[in-house]
Design a protein around this motif. Structure first.
Motif, PDB file in Angstrom:
ATOM      1  N   MET A  74       0.852  -1.184   0.000  1.00 21.76           N
ATOM      2  CA  MET A  74       0.000   0.000   0.000  1.00 21.76           C
ATOM      3  C   MET A  74       0.886   1.231   0.000  1.00 21.76           C
ATOM      4  O   MET A  74       1.947   1.243   0.617  1.00 21.76           O
ATOM      5  CB  MET A  74      -0.894   0.033   1.246  1.00 21.76           C
ATOM      6  N   ASN A  75       0.436   2.245  -0.703  1.00 26.88           N
ATOM      7  CA  ASN A  75       1.123   3.527  -0.718  1.00 26.88           C
ATOM      8  C   ASN A  75       0.093   4.555  -0.293  1.00 26.88           C
ATOM      9  O   ASN A  75      -0.838   4.846  -1.044  1.00 26.88           O
ATOM     10  CB  ASN A  75       1.673   3.829  -2.111  1.00 26.88           C
ATOM     11  N   GLY A  76       0.231   5.062   0.910  1.00 27.67           N
ATOM     12  CA  GLY A  76      -0.777   5.974   1.445  1.00 27.67           C
ATOM     13  C   GLY A  76      -2.048   5.198   1.745  1.00 27.67           C
ATOM     14  O   GLY A  76      -2.037   4.239   2.501  1.00 27.67           O
ATOM     15  N   ASP A  77      -3.131   5.570   1.103  1.00 25.51           N
ATOM     16  CA  ASP A  77      -4.415   4.940   1.375  1.00 25.51           C
ATOM     17  C   ASP A  77      -4.898   4.041   0.238  1.00 25.51           C
ATOM     18  O   ASP A  77      -6.084   3.755   0.125  1.00 25.51           O
ATOM     19  CB  ASP A  77      -5.470   6.006   1.679  1.00 25.51           C
ATOM     20  N   ARG A  78      -3.976   3.574  -0.606  1.00 19.31           N
ATOM     21  CA  ARG A  78      -4.352   2.731  -1.744  1.00 19.31           C
ATOM     22  C   ARG A  78      -3.388   1.570  -1.896  1.00 19.31           C
ATOM     23  O   ARG A  78      -2.187   1.715  -1.675  1.00 19.31           O
ATOM     24  CB  ARG A  78      -4.305   3.518  -3.045  1.00 19.31           C
ATOM     25  N   PHE A  79      -3.931   0.446  -2.322  1.00 23.17           N
ATOM     26  CA  PHE A  79      -3.052  -0.650  -2.714  1.00 23.17           C
ATOM     27  C   PHE A  79      -2.366  -0.250  -4.004  1.00 23.17           C
ATOM     28  O   PHE A  79      -2.982   0.286  -4.923  1.00 23.17           O
ATOM     29  CB  PHE A  79      -3.849  -1.950  -2.939  1.00 23.17           C
ATOM     30  N   GLU A  80      -1.083  -0.501  -4.059  1.00 20.63           N
ATOM     31  CA  GLU A  80      -0.285  -0.165  -5.224  1.00 20.63           C
ATOM     32  C   GLU A  80      -0.034  -1.398  -6.086  1.00 20.63           C
ATOM     33  O   GLU A  80       0.000  -1.326  -7.304  1.00 20.63           O
ATOM     34  CB  GLU A  80       1.037   0.405  -4.711  1.00 20.63           C
ATOM     35  N   ARG A  81       0.116  -2.566  -5.410  1.00 22.78           N
ATOM     36  CA  ARG A  81       0.474  -3.778  -6.141  1.00 22.78           C
ATOM     37  C   ARG A  81       0.351  -4.979  -5.222  1.00 22.78           C
ATOM     38  O   ARG A  81       0.572  -4.886  -4.030  1.00 22.78           O
ATOM     39  CB  ARG A  81       1.919  -3.643  -6.605  1.00 22.78           C
ATOM     40  N   ILE A  82       0.009  -6.100  -5.813  1.00 21.51           N
ATOM     41  CA  ILE A  82       0.069  -7.399  -5.143  1.00 21.51           C
ATOM     42  C   ILE A  82       0.972  -8.285  -5.988  1.00 21.51           C
ATOM     43  O   ILE A  82       0.894  -8.258  -7.222  1.00 21.51           O
ATOM     44  CB  ILE A  82      -1.324  -8.032  -4.982  1.00 21.51           C
ATOM     45  N   VAL A  83       1.824  -9.049  -5.322  1.00 17.79           N
ATOM     46  CA  VAL A  83       2.656 -10.027  -6.016  1.00 17.79           C
ATOM     47  C   VAL A  83       2.352 -11.394  -5.415  1.00 17.79           C
ATOM     48  O   VAL A  83       2.484 -11.590  -4.204  1.00 17.79           O
ATOM     49  CB  VAL A  83       4.165  -9.720  -5.872  1.00 17.79           C
ATOM     50  N   LEU A  84       1.903 -12.303  -6.266  1.00 13.78           N
ATOM     51  CA  LEU A  84       1.671 -13.692  -5.859  1.00 13.78           C
ATOM     52  C   LEU A  84       2.928 -14.478  -6.190  1.00 13.78           C
ATOM     53  O   LEU A  84       3.517 -14.289  -7.258  1.00 13.78           O
ATOM     54  CB  LEU A  84       0.470 -14.269  -6.612  1.00 13.78           C
ATOM     55  N   ARG A  85       3.335 -15.351  -5.282  1.00 13.36           N
ATOM     56  CA  ARG A  85       4.528 -16.179  -5.501  1.00 13.36           C
ATOM     57  C   ARG A  85       4.208 -17.646  -5.231  1.00 13.36           C
ATOM     58  O   ARG A  85       4.735 -18.241  -4.292  1.00 13.36           O
ATOM     59  CB  ARG A  85       5.664 -15.694  -4.609  1.00 13.36           C
ATOM     60  N   PRO A  86       3.331 -18.214  -6.053  1.00 13.54           N
ATOM     61  CA  PRO A  86       2.963 -19.609  -5.813  1.00 13.54           C
ATOM     62  C   PRO A  86       4.100 -20.573  -6.125  1.00 13.54           C
ATOM     63  O   PRO A  86       4.773 -20.445  -7.147  1.00 13.54           O
ATOM     64  CB  PRO A  86       1.775 -19.835  -6.743  1.00 13.54           C
ATOM     65  N   ARG A  87       4.299 -21.509  -5.222  1.00 13.79           N
ATOM     66  CA  ARG A  87       5.260 -22.605  -5.405  1.00 13.79           C
ATOM     67  C   ARG A  87       4.414 -23.857  -5.571  1.00 13.79           C
ATOM     68  O   ARG A  87       3.713 -24.270  -4.655  1.00 13.79           O
ATOM     69  CB  ARG A  87       6.191 -22.744  -4.202  1.00 13.79           C
ATOM     70  N   VAL A  88       4.475 -24.432  -6.756  1.00 10.97           N
ATOM     71  CA  VAL A  88       3.591 -25.537  -7.120  1.00 10.97           C
ATOM     72  C   VAL A  88       4.418 -26.798  -7.337  1.00 10.97           C
ATOM     73  O   VAL A  88       5.453 -26.756  -8.008  1.00 10.97           O
ATOM     74  CB  VAL A  88       2.809 -25.192  -8.410  1.00 10.97           C
ATOM     75  N   THR A  89       3.938 -27.894  -6.789  1.00  6.13           N
ATOM     76  CA  THR A  89       4.549 -29.197  -7.037  1.00  6.13           C
ATOM     77  C   THR A  89       3.592 -29.998  -7.895  1.00  6.13           C
ATOM     78  O   THR A  89       2.403 -30.107  -7.567  1.00  6.13           O
ATOM     79  CB  THR A  89       4.816 -29.943  -5.708  1.00  6.13           C
ATOM     80  N   ILE A  90       4.109 -30.539  -9.012  1.00  8.47           N
ATOM     81  CA  ILE A  90       3.274 -31.372  -9.879  1.00  8.47           C
ATOM     82  C   ILE A  90       3.846 -32.792  -9.916  1.00  8.47           C
ATOM     83  O   ILE A  90       5.060 -32.987  -9.856  1.00  8.47           O
ATOM     84  CB  ILE A  90       3.127 -30.790 -11.304  1.00  8.47           C
ATOM     85  N   ALA A  91       2.947 -33.757 -10.010  1.00  9.60           N
ATOM     86  CA  ALA A  91       3.344 -35.162 -10.099  1.00  9.60           C
ATOM     87  C   ALA A  91       3.251 -35.670 -11.520  1.00  9.60           C
ATOM     88  O   ALA A  91       3.900 -36.658 -11.869  1.00  9.60           O
ATOM     89  CB  ALA A  91       2.462 -36.019  -9.182  1.00  9.60           C
ATOM     90  N   ALA A  92       2.429 -35.016 -12.340  1.00 11.29           N
ATOM     91  CA  ALA A  92       2.262 -35.443 -13.734  1.00 11.29           C
ATOM     92  C   ALA A  92       1.810 -34.247 -14.557  1.00 11.29           C
ATOM     93  O   ALA A  92       1.132 -33.353 -14.057  1.00 11.29           O
ATOM     94  CB  ALA A  92       1.231 -36.561 -13.827  1.00 11.29           C
ATOM     95  N   GLY A  93       2.216 -34.248 -15.826  1.00 16.00           N
ATOM     96  CA  GLY A  93       1.794 -33.204 -16.737  1.00 16.00           C
ATOM     97  C   GLY A  93       2.966 -32.391 -17.244  1.00 16.00           C
ATOM     98  O   GLY A  93       4.106 -32.532 -16.789  1.00 16.00           O
ATOM     99  N   ASP A  94       2.675 -31.540 -18.198  1.00 13.37           N
ATOM    100  CA  ASP A  94       3.665 -30.706 -18.881  1.00 13.37           C
ATOM    101  C   ASP A  94       4.040 -29.513 -18.010  1.00 13.37           C
ATOM    102  O   ASP A  94       3.199 -28.661 -17.706  1.00 13.37           O
ATOM    103  CB  ASP A  94       3.054 -30.245 -20.208  1.00 13.37           C
ATOM    104  N   ARG A  95       5.303 -29.436 -17.632  1.00 17.68           N
ATOM    105  CA  ARG A  95       5.789 -28.367 -16.760  1.00 17.68           C
ATOM    106  C   ARG A  95       5.608 -26.985 -17.394  1.00 17.68           C
ATOM    107  O   ARG A  95       5.208 -26.026 -16.735  1.00 17.68           O
ATOM    108  CB  ARG A  95       7.248 -28.632 -16.427  1.00 17.68           C
ATOM    109  N   ALA A  96       5.903 -26.860 -18.669  1.00 20.37           N
ATOM    110  CA  ALA A  96       5.756 -25.565 -19.359  1.00 20.37           C
ATOM    111  C   ALA A  96       4.291 -25.127 -19.375  1.00 20.37           C
ATOM    112  O   ALA A  96       3.979 -23.954 -19.165  1.00 20.37           O
ATOM    113  CB  ALA A  96       6.311 -25.651 -20.773  1.00 20.37           C
TER     114      ALA A  96
END
Length: 147
Positions: A95-117
Protein backbone atom coordinates in the motif's frame (compact mmCIF):
# COMPACT_ATOMS: atom_id res chain seq x y z
CA UNK A 1 -24.05 -14.06 -17.21
CA UNK A 2 -24.93 -15.60 -13.87
CA UNK A 3 -25.28 -13.29 -10.90
CA UNK A 4 -23.89 -14.49 -7.58
CA UNK A 5 -24.81 -12.82 -4.31
CA UNK A 6 -22.87 -13.07 -1.05
CA UNK A 7 -23.92 -12.21 2.47
CA UNK A 8 -22.00 -11.84 5.68
CA UNK A 9 -22.15 -9.81 8.86
CA UNK A 10 -19.46 -7.57 10.31
CA UNK A 11 -20.11 -6.82 13.98
CA UNK A 12 -18.05 -4.20 15.75
CA UNK A 13 -16.88 -5.49 19.12
CA UNK A 14 -14.62 -2.62 20.15
CA UNK A 15 -16.87 -0.42 22.28
CA UNK A 16 -14.99 0.15 25.55
CA UNK A 17 -18.08 1.69 27.13
CA UNK A 18 -17.98 5.18 25.65
CA UNK A 19 -18.34 4.30 21.97
CA UNK A 20 -16.49 6.56 19.57
CA UNK A 21 -16.27 9.47 22.02
CA UNK A 22 -12.65 9.97 20.92
CA UNK A 23 -10.25 8.52 18.35
CA UNK A 24 -8.30 6.63 21.04
CA UNK A 25 -11.39 5.61 23.04
CA UNK A 26 -12.47 2.58 21.02
CA UNK A 27 -11.00 -0.61 19.63
CA UNK A 28 -11.10 -1.42 15.94
CA UNK A 29 -12.07 -5.03 16.70
CA UNK A 30 -14.86 -6.73 14.80
CA UNK A 31 -16.06 -10.22 13.92
CA UNK A 32 -16.84 -11.34 10.38
CA UNK A 33 -19.50 -14.04 10.33
CA UNK A 34 -21.72 -15.94 7.94
CA UNK A 35 -24.18 -18.77 8.47
CA UNK A 36 -22.51 -22.14 8.81
CA UNK A 37 -18.93 -20.84 8.79
CA UNK A 38 -16.31 -20.13 11.43
CA UNK A 39 -16.09 -16.50 12.47
CA UNK A 40 -13.07 -14.40 11.53
CA UNK A 41 -11.69 -11.99 14.14
CA UNK A 42 -10.89 -8.68 12.48
CA UNK A 43 -9.41 -5.31 13.31
CA UNK A 44 -7.54 -2.56 11.53
CA UNK A 45 -3.84 -2.70 10.75
CA UNK A 46 -1.72 -1.92 13.83
CA UNK A 47 -0.58 1.26 12.05
CA UNK A 48 -4.19 2.41 12.43
CA UNK A 49 -4.56 1.46 16.11
CA UNK A 50 -5.59 -2.11 15.30
CA UNK A 51 -4.96 -5.43 16.98
CA UNK A 52 -2.08 -7.29 15.31
CA UNK A 53 -3.52 -10.66 16.40
CA UNK A 54 -6.63 -10.15 14.24
CA UNK A 55 -7.03 -10.13 10.46
CA UNK A 56 -7.22 -6.68 8.88
CA UNK A 57 -8.98 -5.72 5.63
CA UNK A 58 -5.68 -5.33 3.79
CA UNK A 59 -4.63 -8.88 4.67
CA UNK A 60 -8.05 -10.21 3.71
CA UNK A 61 -7.84 -8.51 0.30
CA UNK A 62 -4.40 -10.06 -0.23
CA UNK A 63 -5.73 -13.46 0.88
CA UNK A 64 -8.70 -13.12 -1.49
CA UNK A 65 -6.45 -12.39 -4.46
CA UNK A 66 -4.18 -15.33 -3.61
CA UNK A 67 -7.03 -17.77 -3.00
CA UNK A 68 -8.89 -16.76 -6.17
CA UNK A 69 -5.76 -17.31 -8.28
CA UNK A 70 -5.12 -20.68 -6.61
CA UNK A 71 -8.67 -21.93 -7.14
CA UNK A 72 -8.62 -21.02 -10.84
CA UNK A 73 -5.13 -22.46 -11.27
CA UNK A 74 -6.07 -25.81 -9.73
CA UNK A 75 -9.21 -25.97 -11.88
CA UNK A 76 -7.23 -25.27 -15.05
CA UNK A 77 -4.57 -27.83 -14.11
CA UNK A 78 -7.20 -30.50 -13.48
CA UNK A 79 -8.76 -29.78 -16.89
CA UNK A 80 -5.31 -29.92 -18.57
CA UNK A 81 -4.26 -33.22 -16.97
CA UNK A 82 -1.63 -31.62 -14.74
CA UNK A 83 -1.60 -33.28 -11.33
CA UNK A 84 -0.82 -30.71 -8.65
CA UNK A 85 0.21 -32.27 -5.33
CA UNK A 86 1.16 -29.10 -3.42
CA UNK A 87 0.52 -25.37 -3.73
CA UNK A 88 1.80 -22.66 -1.43
CA UNK A 89 1.69 -18.94 -2.15
CA UNK A 90 3.83 -16.38 -0.33
CA UNK A 91 1.82 -13.36 -1.46
CA UNK A 92 2.75 -9.77 -0.70
CA UNK A 93 0.76 -6.58 -1.04
CA UNK A 94 2.02 -3.02 -1.01
CA UNK A 95 0.00 0.00 0.00
CA UNK A 96 1.12 3.53 -0.72
CA UNK A 97 -0.78 5.97 1.45
CA UNK A 98 -4.42 4.94 1.38
CA UNK A 99 -4.35 2.73 -1.74
CA UNK A 100 -3.05 -0.65 -2.71
CA UNK A 101 -0.29 -0.17 -5.22
CA UNK A 102 0.47 -3.78 -6.14
CA UNK A 103 0.07 -7.40 -5.14
CA UNK A 104 2.66 -10.03 -6.02
CA UNK A 105 1.67 -13.69 -5.86
CA UNK A 106 4.53 -16.18 -5.50
CA UNK A 107 2.96 -19.61 -5.81
CA UNK A 108 5.26 -22.61 -5.40
CA UNK A 109 3.59 -25.54 -7.12
CA UNK A 110 4.55 -29.20 -7.04
CA UNK A 111 3.27 -31.37 -9.88
CA UNK A 112 3.34 -35.16 -10.10
CA UNK A 113 2.26 -35.44 -13.73
CA UNK A 114 1.79 -33.20 -16.74
CA UNK A 115 3.66 -30.71 -18.88
CA UNK A 116 5.79 -28.37 -16.76
CA UNK A 117 5.76 -25.57 -19.36
CA UNK A 118 1.97 -25.75 -19.59
CA UNK A 119 1.75 -25.69 -15.79
CA UNK A 120 3.66 -22.39 -15.86
CA UNK A 121 1.48 -20.94 -18.64
CA UNK A 122 -1.71 -21.79 -16.80
CA UNK A 123 -0.84 -19.15 -14.20
CA UNK A 124 -1.50 -16.52 -16.89
CA UNK A 125 -4.88 -18.08 -17.63
CA UNK A 126 -5.72 -18.29 -13.92
CA UNK A 127 -4.93 -14.60 -13.58
CA UNK A 128 -7.18 -13.77 -16.52
CA UNK A 129 -10.06 -15.73 -14.95
CA UNK A 130 -9.67 -14.49 -11.37
CA UNK A 131 -12.58 -12.20 -10.48
CA UNK A 132 -10.55 -10.47 -7.76
CA UNK A 133 -7.81 -9.55 -10.25
CA UNK A 134 -10.48 -8.32 -12.67
CA UNK A 135 -12.14 -6.24 -9.94
CA UNK A 136 -9.25 -4.18 -8.59
CA UNK A 137 -7.60 -1.11 -10.10
CA UNK A 138 -3.99 -2.03 -9.36
CA UNK A 139 -1.70 -4.73 -10.78
CA UNK A 140 -1.60 -8.25 -9.42
CA UNK A 141 1.58 -9.88 -10.64
CA UNK A 142 2.45 -13.57 -10.44
CA UNK A 143 5.94 -14.99 -10.00
CA UNK A 144 5.35 -18.77 -9.94
CA UNK A 145 7.71 -21.68 -9.67
CA UNK A 146 7.03 -25.33 -10.55
CA UNK A 147 8.73 -28.27 -8.86
Amino acid sequence: MTVHNYKLTVTWSGNRGTGTSGYRDYERSHVISADGKPSIPGSSDPAFRGDATRWNPEELLLASASACHKLWYLHLCADAGIVVTAYEDHAQGTMNGDRFERIVLRPRVTIAAGDRALAMRLHHQAHAQCYIAKSVNFPIDCEPSIE
